[in-house]
Design a protein around this motif. Structure first.
Motif, mmCIF file in Angstrom:
data_model
loop_
_atom_site.group_PDB
_atom_site.id
_atom_site.type_symbol
_atom_site.label_atom_id
_atom_site.label_comp_id
_atom_site.label_asym_id
_atom_site.label_seq_id
_atom_site.Cartn_x
_atom_site.Cartn_y
_atom_site.Cartn_z
ATOM 1 N N LEU A 47 0.832 -1.208 0.000
ATOM 2 C CA LEU A 47 0.000 0.000 0.000
ATOM 3 C C LEU A 47 0.867 1.259 0.000
ATOM 4 O O LEU A 47 0.635 2.199 -0.780
ATOM 5 C CB LEU A 47 -0.939 -0.001 1.205
ATOM 6 C CG LEU A 47 -1.849 1.221 1.360
ATOM 7 C CD1 LEU A 47 -2.771 1.349 0.156
ATOM 8 C CD2 LEU A 47 -2.659 1.124 2.653
ATOM 9 N N LEU A 48 1.863 1.292 0.871
ATOM 10 C CA LEU A 48 2.752 2.452 0.917
ATOM 11 C C LEU A 48 3.542 2.594 -0.379
ATOM 12 O O LEU A 48 3.739 3.706 -0.884
ATOM 13 C CB LEU A 48 3.717 2.330 2.106
ATOM 14 C CG LEU A 48 3.123 2.567 3.490
ATOM 15 C CD1 LEU A 48 4.172 2.329 4.568
ATOM 16 C CD2 LEU A 48 2.569 3.978 3.605
ATOM 17 N N ALA A 49 4.001 1.468 -0.911
ATOM 18 C CA ALA A 49 4.742 1.519 -2.163
ATOM 19 C C ALA A 49 3.866 2.053 -3.285
ATOM 20 O O ALA A 49 4.334 2.824 -4.140
ATOM 21 C CB ALA A 49 5.266 0.125 -2.523
ATOM 22 N N ALA A 50 2.590 1.660 -3.284
ATOM 23 C CA ALA A 50 1.681 2.126 -4.328
ATOM 24 C C ALA A 50 1.591 3.644 -4.333
ATOM 25 O O ALA A 50 1.575 4.284 -5.387
ATOM 26 C CB ALA A 50 0.291 1.516 -4.121
ATOM 27 N N ILE A 51 1.574 4.233 -3.150
ATOM 28 C CA ILE A 51 1.432 5.686 -3.039
ATOM 29 C C ILE A 51 2.740 6.400 -3.381
ATOM 30 O O ILE A 51 2.790 7.290 -4.239
ATOM 31 C CB ILE A 51 0.965 6.075 -1.630
ATOM 32 C CG1 ILE A 51 -0.432 5.491 -1.351
ATOM 33 C CG2 ILE A 51 0.940 7.598 -1.461
ATOM 34 C CD1 ILE A 51 -0.880 5.650 0.082
ATOM 35 N N PHE A 52 3.823 5.983 -2.741
ATOM 36 C CA PHE A 52 5.069 6.745 -2.840
ATOM 37 C C PHE A 52 5.890 6.372 -4.074
ATOM 38 O O PHE A 52 6.605 7.229 -4.613
ATOM 39 C CB PHE A 52 5.889 6.571 -1.561
ATOM 40 C CG PHE A 52 5.305 7.316 -0.396
ATOM 41 C CD1 PHE A 52 5.606 8.650 -0.192
ATOM 42 C CD2 PHE A 52 4.428 6.691 0.476
ATOM 43 C CE1 PHE A 52 5.058 9.348 0.866
ATOM 44 C CE2 PHE A 52 3.874 7.379 1.545
ATOM 45 C CZ PHE A 52 4.181 8.715 1.738
#
Length: 473
Positions: A47-52
């Motif tokens: 999830l964090l990778a998807a955003i950043f």
């Protein structure tokens, strides 16, 4: 359907496949330390990778994409035959993607940048000869492959050494963490703000000078410092049940210091005094080994449990930092050659400059995230668990050191290896604990995979070039 339309579809599909494999291999490197230390679950890491990752690719990605488009080979040699350059770039992407998928299957954290550069050089040397290669640009990239792991390793080593001295070896590690945490958070936010604002928003037509960006980063750091100071000042200390029969952590630290002093005395004395000191030294070393084995020192003591729990949030911040930096740098490996090919198809000729469209950066970012979600767990296991044992404190040091190096290279337009940076940073943290903390067998496998990546990707690029040439010509 016209040949141009077919080529567009093919090159976009190959570019997405390449981005998918970047996510499976390189993003796994970036998030592996967080997952390996237990700070993030696989689902939250994705999830964090998807955003950043997407944000880094979309906002900063074009700086390096321009280098990957036409900085490695002299495209003017293909002016009379642009179709050859199109098929060569497609072959380079496809060959690199296949090699990355093989490496990801075996859990090898290879360098995506290393692979795509090798593929482009292999095709360029095949079709245009050695004269087609811009050796000046290649040499600067090769130097960056050596400098980047050293730089990230040194930064991580220094940060973890400071944390060891100021926190882990303190008489009260929890109190030391509460005092130092606001400063660390301010540094992370300030560095991230500076890297984002200074020449990081060009794709959105927002150009900020360095003095203005530096001032804004100091302002953000000051606000974070104040808020974090107030939070940790009011937050009551956490209590963790501990075994009263287990010696406190500073007892082992004191014994280690006593061992060093006794060793100095032993070296400088002779005869009976030397023998007596040697016996005492053996007893102290045996006692230290027993205490370390029984208590597991930095894993079971209540103070260290609290410290590691406090560092989880800081490592999550650093993981976001790494993801943004990786998206900014490595999306170029997928979309740079694609942008060059699309520009040739559109204009029917090779141009000196072309703009990397935002939608293409976005497509690359999506492919990277999908690759991490579907295939990335294999490399995450290698980086996060097999090189050296990671905790949130160690993971934070590794991620921050690597991210700082990667973002600096992105600003300079150098397509460095994220893999080299992350592995170098993890090694730096491991070396701060001693060479025995590193799994040398896994390290040998990783280095071997790095060595064979360049020639393997070059050969695969040539192979797929001939396959595509057979199909389209």
């Amino acid at each position: 359907m016209e040949l141009e339309s077919i080529l567009r579809i093919v090159v976009l599909a190959i570019g997405f496949y390449m981005a998918w494999n970047i996510g499976a291999n390189d993003v796994s490197n970036a998030m592996g330390t967080s997952v390996g230390s237990g700070a993030l679950t696989i689902r939250r890491a994705v999830l964090l990778a998807a955003i950043f990752e997407f944000s880094g690719a979309f906002l900063v990605g074009s700086n390096v994409s321009e280098t990957m488009q036409r900085g490695l080979i002299d495209t003017s040699l293909f002016l009379t035959d642009p179709t050859t350059l199109i098929l060569g770039m497609c072959g380079a992407l496809l060959g690199t993607g296949v090699w990355l998928q093989i490496a990801s299957y075996f859990g090898w954290p290879v360098s995506t940048t290393h692979a795509i550069v090798g593929s482009i050089l292999g095709f360029g040397a095949l079709v245009g000869g050695v004269d087609a290669i811009r050796w000046g640009e290649v040499s600067s990239i090769a130097i960056s492959w050596v400098v980047s792991p050293l730089a990230s390793g040194i930064i991580s080593y220094l940060i973890f050494s400071v944390l060891q001295r100021k926190i882990l070896y303190a008489m009260s590690p929890v109190d030391a963490t509460r005092r130092l945490m606001p400063l660390l958070m301010a540094i992370v936010f300030g560095t991230f703000t500076l890297s984002l604002v200074f020449n990081g928003l060009e794709n959105l037509k927002l150009n900020v000078s360095f003095p203005a960006a530096l001032g804004l980063s100091f302002l953000v750091a000051a606000i974070v410092l104040l808020l974090a100071f107030l939070y940790f000042r009011k937050k009551a200390p956490e209590q963790v049940a501990c075994n009263i029969n287990t010696p406190p952590p500073h007892a082992l630290i004191s014994l280690n210091k006593a061992t060093k002093h006794l060793q100095r005395v032993q070296v400088s004395t002779y005869n009976n005094t030397h023998d007596k000191v040697e016996k005492i030294l053996q007893q102290v070393e045996a006692l230290s080994a027993t205490i370390r084995q029984e208590s597991r020192f930095d894993a079971r003591t209540s103070d260290f449990q609290i410290v590691e729990k406090m560092f989880v949030w800081l490592q999550v911040l650093s993981a976001c930092f790494v993801a943004f930096a990786h998206g900014a740098n490595d999306v170029a490996n997928a979309v740079g050659p694609v942008a060059a090919v699309l520009d040739i198809i559109k204009n029917g000729a090779i141009s000196e400059t072309s703009i990397v469209p935002l939608w293409l950066l976005g497509l690359g970012g999506i492919g990277i995230v999908v690759g991490l979600a579907t295939w990335g767990w294999r490399v995450i296991e290698t980086v996060g668990k097999k090189i050296t044992e990671l905790t949130p404190t160690r993971g934070f040091c590794a991620e921050f050191g690597a991210a700082t190096t990667i973002l600096l290279a992105s600003k300079l337009g150098l397509p460095i290896s994220t893999t080299h940076c992350l592995v170098g940073a993890v090694l730096g943290v491991g070396l701060a604990r001693g060479i025995r903390a590193i799994n040398l067998n896994i390290l040998k496998e990783i280095v071997l995979s790095w060595v064979i990546t360049l020639p393997t990707s070059a050969l695969m690029s040539i192979l797929f070039y001939y396959v595509l040439k057979t199909i389209f010509l």
